[in-house]
Design a protein around this motif. Structure first.
Motif, PDB file in Angstrom:
ATOM      1  N   ASP A 297       5.312   7.599  -3.734  1.00 12.21           N
ATOM      2  CA  ASP A 297       4.302   8.601  -3.416  1.00 12.21           C
ATOM      3  C   ASP A 297       2.894   8.039  -3.559  1.00 12.21           C
ATOM      4  O   ASP A 297       1.980   8.421  -2.836  1.00 12.21           O
ATOM      5  CB  ASP A 297       4.440   9.809  -4.346  1.00 12.21           C
ATOM      6  CG  ASP A 297       5.725  10.577  -4.149  1.00 12.21           C
ATOM      7  OD1 ASP A 297       6.049  10.906  -2.996  1.00 12.21           O
ATOM      8  OD2 ASP A 297       6.423  10.829  -5.145  1.00 12.21           O
ATOM      9  N   LEU A 298       2.725   7.122  -4.526  1.00 10.80           N
ATOM     10  CA  LEU A 298       1.411   6.553  -4.832  1.00 10.80           C
ATOM     11  C   LEU A 298       1.112   5.319  -3.995  1.00 10.80           C
ATOM     12  O   LEU A 298       0.116   4.634  -4.252  1.00 10.80           O
ATOM     13  CB  LEU A 298       1.352   6.198  -6.318  1.00 10.80           C
ATOM     14  CG  LEU A 298       1.482   7.376  -7.285  1.00 10.80           C
ATOM     15  CD1 LEU A 298       1.666   6.882  -8.715  1.00 10.80           C
ATOM     16  CD2 LEU A 298       0.276   8.285  -7.190  1.00 10.80           C
ATOM     17  N   TYR A 299       1.946   5.019  -3.029  1.00 11.90           N
ATOM     18  CA  TYR A 299       1.739   3.857  -2.167  1.00 11.90           C
ATOM     19  C   TYR A 299       1.503   2.591  -2.974  1.00 11.90           C
ATOM     20  O   TYR A 299       0.679   1.754  -2.644  1.00 11.90           O
ATOM     21  CB  TYR A 299       0.571   4.108  -1.200  1.00 11.90           C
ATOM     22  CG  TYR A 299       0.823   5.285  -0.304  1.00 11.90           C
ATOM     23  CD1 TYR A 299       1.506   5.122   0.892  1.00 11.90           C
ATOM     24  CD2 TYR A 299       0.429   6.556  -0.680  1.00 11.90           C
ATOM     25  CE1 TYR A 299       1.770   6.209   1.704  1.00 11.90           C
ATOM     26  CE2 TYR A 299       0.704   7.649   0.129  1.00 11.90           C
ATOM     27  CZ  TYR A 299       1.377   7.469   1.315  1.00 11.90           C
ATOM     28  OH  TYR A 299       1.663   8.551   2.105  1.00 11.90           O
ATOM     29  N   GLY A 300       2.252   2.475  -4.054  1.00 12.03           N
ATOM     30  CA  GLY A 300       2.154   1.282  -4.887  1.00 12.03           C
ATOM     31  C   GLY A 300       1.219   1.418  -6.056  1.00 12.03           C
ATOM     32  O   GLY A 300       1.223   0.572  -6.957  1.00 12.03           O
ATOM     33  N   GLY A 301       0.379   2.457  -6.081  1.00 15.47           N
ATOM     34  CA  GLY A 301      -0.497   2.664  -7.231  1.00 15.47           C
ATOM     35  C   GLY A 301      -1.962   2.468  -6.911  1.00 15.47           C
ATOM     36  O   GLY A 301      -2.365   2.254  -5.766  1.00 15.47           O
ATOM     37  N   GLY A 302      -2.786   2.536  -7.971  1.00 18.07           N
ATOM     38  CA  GLY A 302      -4.218   2.342  -7.819  1.00 18.07           C
ATOM     39  C   GLY A 302      -4.968   3.633  -8.036  1.00 18.07           C
ATOM     40  O   GLY A 302      -4.727   4.363  -8.998  1.00 18.07           O
ATOM     41  N   TRP A 303      -5.897   3.958  -7.124  1.00 16.56           N
ATOM     42  CA  TRP A 303      -6.705   5.171  -7.237  1.00 16.56           C
ATOM     43  C   TRP A 303      -7.034   5.676  -5.839  1.00 16.56           C
ATOM     44  O   TRP A 303      -7.001   4.941  -4.858  1.00 16.56           O
ATOM     45  CB  TRP A 303      -7.970   4.907  -8.040  1.00 16.56           C
ATOM     46  CG  TRP A 303      -8.885   3.857  -7.455  1.00 16.56           C
ATOM     47  CD1 TRP A 303      -9.945   4.051  -6.622  1.00 16.56           C
ATOM     48  CD2 TRP A 303      -8.796   2.437  -7.672  1.00 16.56           C
ATOM     49  NE1 TRP A 303     -10.525   2.849  -6.302  1.00 16.56           N
ATOM     50  CE2 TRP A 303      -9.851   1.837  -6.941  1.00 16.56           C
ATOM     51  CE3 TRP A 303      -7.949   1.608  -8.419  1.00 16.56           C
ATOM     52  CZ2 TRP A 303     -10.067   0.463  -6.912  1.00 16.56           C
ATOM     53  CZ3 TRP A 303      -8.161   0.240  -8.396  1.00 16.56           C
ATOM     54  CH2 TRP A 303      -9.206  -0.321  -7.654  1.00 16.56           C
TER      55      TRP A 303
ATOM     56  N   GLU B 152      -4.901  -2.376  -8.913  1.00 12.90           N
ATOM     57  CA  GLU B 152      -4.466  -1.709  -7.692  1.00 12.90           C
ATOM     58  C   GLU B 152      -2.993  -1.327  -7.722  1.00 12.90           C
ATOM     59  O   GLU B 152      -2.494  -0.695  -6.780  1.00 12.90           O
ATOM     60  CB  GLU B 152      -4.745  -2.616  -6.491  1.00 12.90           C
ATOM     61  CG  GLU B 152      -6.157  -3.140  -6.459  1.00 12.90           C
ATOM     62  CD  GLU B 152      -6.893  -2.761  -5.194  1.00 12.90           C
ATOM     63  OE1 GLU B 152      -6.337  -2.007  -4.388  1.00 12.90           O
ATOM     64  OE2 GLU B 152      -8.024  -3.222  -5.038  1.00 12.90           O
ATOM     65  N   ARG B 153      -2.283  -1.696  -8.781  1.00 12.33           N
ATOM     66  CA  ARG B 153      -0.870  -1.327  -8.908  1.00 12.33           C
ATOM     67  C   ARG B 153      -0.649  -0.370 -10.076  1.00 12.33           C
ATOM     68  O   ARG B 153       0.471  -0.154 -10.505  1.00 12.33           O
ATOM     69  CB  ARG B 153      -0.013  -2.593  -9.086  1.00 12.33           C
ATOM     70  CG  ARG B 153       0.050  -3.450  -7.822  1.00 12.33           C
ATOM     71  CD  ARG B 153       0.831  -2.765  -6.737  1.00 12.33           C
ATOM     72  NE  ARG B 153       0.830  -3.509  -5.462  1.00 12.33           N
ATOM     73  CZ  ARG B 153       0.112  -3.161  -4.413  1.00 12.33           C
ATOM     74  NH1 ARG B 153      -0.681  -2.091  -4.473  1.00 12.33           N
ATOM     75  NH2 ARG B 153       0.158  -3.847  -3.294  1.00 12.33           N
TER      76      ARG B 153
ATOM     77  N   GLY C  13       4.134   5.425   9.792  1.00 12.14           N
ATOM     78  CA  GLY C  13       4.671   4.077   9.624  1.00 12.14           C
ATOM     79  C   GLY C  13       5.097   3.806   8.203  1.00 12.14           C
ATOM     80  O   GLY C  13       6.065   3.079   7.961  1.00 12.14           O
ATOM     81  N   PHE C  14       4.379   4.376   7.239  1.00 13.15           N
ATOM     82  CA  PHE C  14       4.759   4.185   5.838  1.00 13.15           C
ATOM     83  C   PHE C  14       6.126   4.797   5.568  1.00 13.15           C
ATOM     84  O   PHE C  14       6.985   4.191   4.921  1.00 13.15           O
ATOM     85  CB  PHE C  14       3.718   4.801   4.905  1.00 13.15           C
ATOM     86  CG  PHE C  14       4.041   4.627   3.449  1.00 13.15           C
ATOM     87  CD1 PHE C  14       3.778   3.428   2.802  1.00 13.15           C
ATOM     88  CD2 PHE C  14       4.635   5.650   2.734  1.00 13.15           C
ATOM     89  CE1 PHE C  14       4.093   3.267   1.457  1.00 13.15           C
ATOM     90  CE2 PHE C  14       4.959   5.495   1.395  1.00 13.15           C
ATOM     91  CZ  PHE C  14       4.682   4.293   0.755  1.00 13.15           C
TER      92      PHE C  14
ATOM     93  N   GLU D 185      -1.241  -5.316   2.126  1.00 16.01           N
ATOM     94  CA  GLU D 185      -0.035  -5.712   2.852  1.00 16.01           C
ATOM     95  C   GLU D 185       1.059  -4.665   2.669  1.00 16.01           C
ATOM     96  O   GLU D 185       1.216  -4.083   1.597  1.00 16.01           O
ATOM     97  CB  GLU D 185       0.458  -7.074   2.360  1.00 16.01           C
ATOM     98  CG  GLU D 185      -0.459  -8.225   2.735  1.00 16.01           C
ATOM     99  CD  GLU D 185       0.050  -9.566   2.227  1.00 16.01           C
ATOM    100  OE1 GLU D 185       0.905  -9.552   1.318  1.00 16.01           O
ATOM    101  OE2 GLU D 185      -0.412 -10.600   2.728  1.00 16.01           O
ATOM    102  N   ASP D 186       1.800  -4.430   3.733  1.00 13.98           N
ATOM    103  CA  ASP D 186       2.893  -3.466   3.687  1.00 13.98           C
ATOM    104  C   ASP D 186       4.110  -4.107   3.048  1.00 13.98           C
ATOM    105  O   ASP D 186       4.505  -5.227   3.406  1.00 13.98           O
ATOM    106  CB  ASP D 186       3.241  -2.999   5.097  1.00 13.98           C
ATOM    107  CG  ASP D 186       2.059  -2.345   5.789  1.00 13.98           C
ATOM    108  OD1 ASP D 186       1.307  -1.641   5.109  1.00 13.98           O
ATOM    109  OD2 ASP D 186       1.888  -2.545   7.011  1.00 13.98           O
TER     110      ASP D 186
END
Length: 785
Positions: A153-159, A82-83, A513-514, A550-551
């Motif tokens: 941009d990727l909100y931390g990564g993943g898919w 997920e990262r 919020g992000f 989690e944010d």
């Protein structure tokens, strides 16, 4: 779209379940050679891909300035990482070929001869093989950095879990698993295997997958068929998928009562704060359903809108909104007395605005006049009973709005008997004409002074104090522009040595919020846990907080972070995402929060539904909590840590007392006491002591040709040294003599002329206590000069 489209609209959306596909292909034994994939439309493989991106979600375009459709490397999903961050070289960017703001918009991607994605061996045998590159076509928005997508941009990564060529499950047992849709595959040769189905477990890239061999080059795999379909069309069309849970729920075709009944059922499950606010949905059904039925029976659309509007008001939540009946509002608030009123900390109600030349002024009402009653009804009672035309999340915000509306009267009201205390403290009653004036109403608006020409981020230097001031007007304007302005501010602060910043959040309606969280990250060096947001999960039949969601802060480059003192100005018109930013700044006491009232208290993310007459109704679907899983904003707001009183002195002035209080607070934090250490010369060694906020100045007389080693050393503190000329201009500064060395100074400092200098010694952050030794050594003779 992004793997966390919810987070892009943090406080805005919620995904729902996408049904899993169930297929039962037969897998091969490990020692068997897989058969070749059966190919349809074998035209040698794709050279370009086109398609449409449909969306119904009303927040899809919010704040978007740089939308992208790209080939998204799926190695993260293969690894269930997920990262995972897509390598920059893997990001093949497409073109948007129609109006992005009209759904559906179209795209086109020209495929590279050989893509640069991540190879993954997914044939489930024991042999080590190159594997294949696996891509989804996905929608993203680019806010940070260059034209490619980075971690933020990727909100931390993943898919991607939305707005991609793949379908993703939201079922509790298979959450975030890809269960359908299409991949673009690239095989470096004709010996690489790929699943032709999900296997008995219904999951992709697991041991029971049936495997086929791919031809060299590009192939499209359609996972919505059993077995999968492998297509080598030259110009395939792939439309992206809007998940059911992200799509707008549309009840506009239902009758008024049927739509309302269905909506109550939805709210009973999905509204985020039912228990917290003790809302009885069945009681609301019983109260309002007859009005919707009557409106339907009479085919009265206006009565329907009135019922829906008042239903929205009945929910004490500033995020909840229904139709705004502007004509009714205009009629009900048309008349004014030429005054605005406010409540002081001691409970008195005073006039804080009097329209020049008005009947109120002529009757003797002036700034600061205490108002006692209207038409013999105590003013407190009138305020309590005032209709404010909206619902609010907090008592303080509701009270302020009631104070505004208590002085408004409907069309046809000729005069009001006003009882007040005159300048001698005597009770006076006067009939004051009601006129069609809105100056007083505009004065009391919390949006007074706002303009459609405001930029999302505006800043200036305050020369009187030496601090910088920035106003963040919105987190829903233009995300790319917001970050560009924000990073320009950070560079300007650091390049010019500004040590105090005031952030004005008093007129910020919220948004992403992000974005708010990540703009706060520029003041931190650690990726703090900021909390999370729970939403109703149909498969679990409960509110669910995903521990993987989690944010956190995704930290910007170190040179873009600001380490000085910060004060945040707040008020009740700091809403939603604005409040998350403000709360973020309280972590580790990073900033002072300065104001007269807490923020608005809108602590959740929202969703919309379409109702009859094409009315869009907004409600809170996401429940935000802090790192300790406690509701921290909804119904409370973020309170000031530096409270400004509400009294005659602060209300009856043209000064911005909240800003002035912030300046005074910064002055106090940054106050430096200069201690005269006397004269010092080459060959001297002196000892001294420092306490927080204290710097010691020595007068150092030097001669041309001297070469000095200057060392400020301490075993207790991180030292800092600076050299000024006698006019106070800084010539040199040093924090560490060498990397990892907490002592400060200079080695072999060549003196170009006879000079009188000021040598300053302090702790690095002006916040430590301890002793130090200052040594001035002339090494010119030792070095042969």
């Amino acid at each position: 779209m992004q793997r966390r489209f919810l987070k892009f609209l943090q406080t805005l959306l919620a995904l729902a379940m996408v049904a899993s596909l169930t297929v039962t292909p037969v897998s091969l034994a490990q020692d068997e050679t897989p058969p070749p994939a059966e190919i349809v439309n074998d035209e040698g493989g794709p050279v370009s891909i086109t398609g449409d991106v449909p969306y119904t979600n009303p927040y899809f375009t919010l704040g978007v300035a740089a939308p992208l459709v790209i080939l998204e490397d799926q190695a993260g999903f293969v690894d269930r990482n997920e990262r995972f961050l897509m390598p920059l070289e893997s990001q093949t960017l497409g073109q948007i070929t129609s109006d992005f703001f009209t759904s559906p918009f179209s795209y086109s991607i020209a495929l590279p001869i050989e893509p640069q994605g991540t190879l993954r061996d997914v044939d489930q045998d024991e042999a080590e093989e190159p594997g294949v590159q696996i891509f989804a076509v996905a929608y993203w928005t680019n806010t940070f950095g260059d034209s490619f997508l980075e971690e933020r941009d990727l909100y931390g990564g993943g898919w991607s879990t939305a707005y991609a060529s793949t379908r993703v499950s939201e079922d509790a047992d298979t959450e975030r698993e890809i269960v359908g849709g299409k991949f673009l595959l690239y095989s470096p040769d004709d010996e690489q295997g790929f699943p032709s189905g999900f296997g008995d477990d219904g999951l992709l890239f697991t041991e029971d997958d049936p495997i086929v061999l791919l031809p060299q080059g590009y192939t499209i795999v359609d996972m919505d068929t059993d077995p999968f379909t492998f297509d080598r069309s030259r110009h395939p069309v792939i439309d992206l998928i809007e998940p059911e849970g992200t799509a707008l729920v549309d009840l506009s075709g239902e009758s008024y009562p049927d739509a309302f009944n269905e909506f109550i059922d939805i709210l009973a499950k999905e509204y985020a704060f039912t228990d917290y606010k003790e809302i009885d949905w069945e009681a609301k059904r019983e109260e309002f359903l007859p009005r919707f039925q009557e409106a339907a029976d009479n085919q009265d659309s206006y009565a329907y809108l009135q019922a829906l509007s008042e239903f929205a008001w009945s929910i004490p939540d500033g995020h909840v909104s229904g139709p705004f009946l502007s004509d009714d509002w205009s009629v009900a608030t048309a008349g004014g007395l030429g005054i605005a009123i406010r409540e002081l900390d001691d409970g008195r109600i005073i006039a804080n605005f009097v329209l020049p030349g008005s009947d109120a002024e002529q009757a003797g009402i002036a700034l600061g006049t205490e108002i006692l009653a209207f038409n013999d009804t105590p003013i407190e009672t009138l305020i309590d009973e005032a209709v404010v035309w909206a619902g609010y999340s907090t008592e303080h915000f509701t009270r302020l709005q009631k104070l505004r509306y208590a002085t408004r009267f409907p069309v046809g009201t000729e005069s009001v008997s006003v009882t007040f205390l005159d300048e001698d403290g005597e009770e006076v009653t006067a009939d004051i004409a009601v006129s069609n004036e809105r100056d007083s109403f505009g004065f009391s608006s919390l949006n007074a002074g706002r303009s459609v020409f405001d930029l999302p981020v505006e800043y200036r230097f305050l020369p009187e104090s030496g601090y910088a001031y920035v106003k963040i007007n919105s987190f829903s304007d233009n995300d790319l522009l917001s970050i560009q302005l924000w990073e320009r501010l950070m560079r300007t602060l650091n390049d010019n040595g500004v040590d105090g910043l005031i952030i004005d959040m008093r007129q910020n309606g919220g948004g992403s919020g992000f974005l708010a969280d990540q703009m706060a990250a520029y003041f931190f060096d650690e990726p703090h846990n900021l909390g999370s947001t729970g939403r109703y999960d149909e498969s679990r039949d409960e509110f669910y907080f995903d521990p993987r969601a989690e944010d956190v802060y995704y930290l910007p480059a170190e040179e873009l972070r600001f380490g000085g003192q910060v004060a945040v100005l707040v008020g009740p018109n700091c809403n939603s995402a604005c409040e998350f930013f403000t709360y973020d700044m309280t972590i580790d006491n990073r900033a002072a929060v300065v104001g007269q009232y807490p923020t608005a208290g809108l602590g959740g993310s929202v969703k919309q539904i379409r109702l009859p007459e094409n009315e869009q109704f907004q409600y809170t679907a996401g429940r935000a909590v802090d790192a300790e899983d406690e509701i921290h904003i909804e119904g409370k707001g973020v309170p000031p840590t530096v409270a400004v009183p509400v009294n005659e002195e602060t209300l009856l002035t043209n000064a911005d007392v909240i800003l002035d209080t912030a300046v005074a607070w910064l002055d106090e934090q940054l106050a430096i006491e200069i201690v005269d250490g006397g004269e010092i010369a080459a060959g001297d060694e002196v000892e001294g002591e420092l306490t927080p906020g204290v710097r010691v100045h020595y007068v150092l007389t030097v001669k041309e040709g001297e070469v000095l080693n200057i060392t400020a050393a301490s075993e207790e503190m991180d030292m800092f040294a600076a050299i000024y000329d006698t006019a106070g201009s800084q010539l040199l500064a040093n924090d560490d003599l060498a990397e990892g060395d907490l002592n400060a100074g200079w080695v072999e400092l060549a003196i170009p002329a006879d000079l009188t200098l000021v040598l300053e010694v302090s702790s690095a952050a002006d916040d430590e206590t301890g002793t130090y030794t200052l040594t001035i050594e002339d090494v010119a003779g030792e070095s042969g000069d």
